[in-house]
Scaffold this active site. Structure first.
Site, PDB file in Angstrom:
ATOM      1  N   HIS A   1      13.121 -39.915  -5.433  1.00 30.25           N
ATOM      2  CA  HIS A   1      12.143 -38.843  -4.833  1.00 30.25           C
ATOM      3  C   HIS A   1      12.552 -37.692  -5.450  1.00 30.25           C
ATOM      4  CE1 HIS A   1      15.796 -37.749  -2.119  1.00 30.25           C
ATOM      5  NE2 HIS A   1      15.428 -36.763  -2.593  1.00 30.25           N
TER       6      HIS A   1
ATOM      7  N   SER B   1      20.458 -33.979  -3.435  1.00 25.41           N
ATOM      8  CA  SER B   1      19.857 -35.444  -3.647  1.00 25.41           C
ATOM      9  C   SER B   1      20.193 -35.946  -4.990  1.00 25.41           C
ATOM     10  CB  SER B   1      18.455 -35.313  -3.504  1.00 25.41           C
ATOM     11  OG  SER B   1      18.217 -35.099  -2.008  1.00 25.41           O
TER      12      SER B   1
ATOM     13  N   ASP C   1      15.411 -45.806  -3.297  1.00 27.44           N
ATOM     14  CA  ASP C   1      15.225 -44.467  -3.764  1.00 27.44           C
ATOM     15  C   ASP C   1      16.365 -44.350  -4.882  1.00 27.44           C
ATOM     16  OD1 ASP C   1      14.514 -41.870  -3.704  1.00 27.44           O
ATOM     17  OD2 ASP C   1      15.780 -41.378  -2.118  1.00 27.44           O
TER      18      ASP C   1
END
Length: 467
Positions: A121, A227, A151
């Site tokens: 993402h 992230s 992911d």
């Protein structure tokens, strides 16, 4: 003579007194003279045979020094060929030429020649990817491959010198309560290190047995921008890729989640070797045990996975696994819930063999299972099962891409006429594998209709809508 006797007597008496004093003050029973003060006890055991550190006086500086230069800042930049859609798309990136910053996160250098792991993402939809190292050098990065379901994405930069990197650790060996560091770039603050412990393992955020996830949960502070960053152990080894937080505000409140390093490493190796993810499957559908199942089947265990269905032709079927078997352990991994099972199996490849310990009729059994490849997917909303299509099938159906409609799941559905055809598109997205189908179906909005484009056995292109 009397003087000699007197002198001898005094000498003997002195010896007795000396010996008595020694026994009095240096007796072997130390508790009488050296009471232990609990306030002075050392609460830090620095090293054990398994290299784990305990206590509150752990020194994180070595782990931080090993890792901070191997975690990078990743910028997702979109380039608008026809200009930006609004003036605000210029603003975040503060640049001209139709370029706008779509988002930013972190990445982990895993090889000295510039391979970097991040979250899908973070780089999804990017026209350009910029990577900034801890020494402020910036490089353009190339996307090598990605897996939206887990992911995880792999990107690469070409640097003029070898880069510092973080070696993979074994996430299966991590224990709840063990110290970890989160390294990343929260809120665009470069090179930030936070400390915490492993709060839980095999955490499933979906809470669904048909699509379980398996995350490491930590209370190390992770915020937007973290992230794709590193979760490392006290030795500076990579044991997770920081991925998500659970918070009403979107910022840290003590719950953060990371993809286990064993799963991330397997995905990266698959991408580098095969170009896509090689997912091995046990060949079952199952459910985590709960009070309802325990009462219904009168079970004498409360933890494990009950087999609801065995896939025909799978390794599970060939090894003799049956419906209602309770899987308790795979290799050395305890299976308490379905996410334990999938988390471990997802670190394996088709053809790998695992030892499954199960219970049947109250008796324990062990079977060896060879994992098969995921090549079918059940689209229950459409009543269809799809399988990967071969290049020969695509050519015969005149389809540029797609998956084969393998069979119907319920008799009498209109979709029965589609069997043998090729689905090339679902809800406007091209599909080339069952993993593409799985991702689209899992992420779709349930209230919206499903639109598929498919090719019939005659090579005719058609469109169908399920409401």
């Amino acid at each position: 003579m009397k003087k000699i006797a007197t002198l001898l007597f005094v000498s003997i008496l002195g010896g007795v007194l000396t010996l008595g004093s020694y026994k009095l003050f240096f007796d072997e029973n130390p508790e009488q003279f050296l009471p232990q003060d609990s306030s002075q006890q050392n609460t830090f055991l620095p090293v054990t045979n398994n290299n784990r550190a305990y206590g509150t006086n752990v020194d994180f500086t070595a782990a931080a020094e090993k890792t901070i230069h191997a975690v990078v800042h990743v910028k997702n930049v979109a380039v608008f060929k026809n200009g930006p859609r609004s003036i605000w798309e210029y603003y975040p990136y503060n640049n001209n030429g139709g370029r706008a910053l779509q988002g930013a996160g972190s990445g982990v250098i895993i090889t000295p020649d510039g391979y970097i792991v991040t979250n899908n993402h973070v780089i999804d939809g990017a026209s350009e990817i910029e990577v900034t190292l801890n020494n402020n050098k910036t490089y353009k990065a190339e996307v090598i491959g990605s897996d939206p379901i887990s992911d995880i994405a792999l990107i690469k930069v070409d640097a003029e010198e070898d880069l510092q990197y973080i070696p993979f650790g074994d996430s299966d060996n991590m224990e709840i309560g063990e110290w970890v560091l989160a390294v990343g770039n929260p809120f665009n603050l470069k090179s930030t290190v936070t400390a915490g412990i492993i709060s839980a393992k095999a955490r499933d955020l979906n809470m669904r047995d048909n699509s379980p996830q398996s995350f490491i949960q930590t209370d190390a502070a992770i915020n937007p921008g973290n992230s794709g960053g590193a979760l490392v152990n006290i030795n500076g080894e990579l044991i997770g890729i920081n991925t998500a937080i659970s918070s009403p505000s979107g910022s840290y409140i003590g719950y953060a989640f990371a993809v286990p390093s064993n799963n991330a490493r397997k995905i990266v190796e698959d991408i580098m070797e095969f170009g896509d993810v090689q997912q091995g499957i046990l060949g079952i559908r199952g459910r985590s045990l709960n009070n309802e199942i325990i009462r219904e089947y009168d079970l004498n265990t409360s933890q494990g996975v009950m087999v609801a269905e065995v896939t025909p032709g799978s390794g599970a079927e060939k090894s003799g696994i049956r419906q209602k078997d309770i899987i308790r352990k795979i290799d050395n991994i305890e299976i308490n819930k379905f996410s334990d099972l999938t988390g471990y199996i997802n670190s394996k490849r088709p053809g790998d063999e695992v030892l499954v310990k199960l219970m049947r009729d109250g008796k324990e059994r062990e079977v060896n299972v060879e994992l098969s490849k995921l090549d079918t997917y059940r689209m229950t909303a459409l009543g269809l099962e799809v399988a990967n299509a071969s290049p020969e099938e695509l050519k015969a159906y005149k389809a540029p891409n797609g998956v084969r409609i393998n069979r119907t799941l319920t008799d009498g559905l209109p979709s029965a006429d589609l069997v043998g055809g090729i689905i090339s598109e679902i809800n406007g997205q091209n599909v080339s594998s069952v993993r593409d189908v799985e991702e689209i179906m899992q992420n779709r909005t349930r209230s919206n209709p499903i639109v598929i484009v498919f090719y019939t056995q005659k090579g005719e292109k058609q469109r169908m809508i399920w409401k």
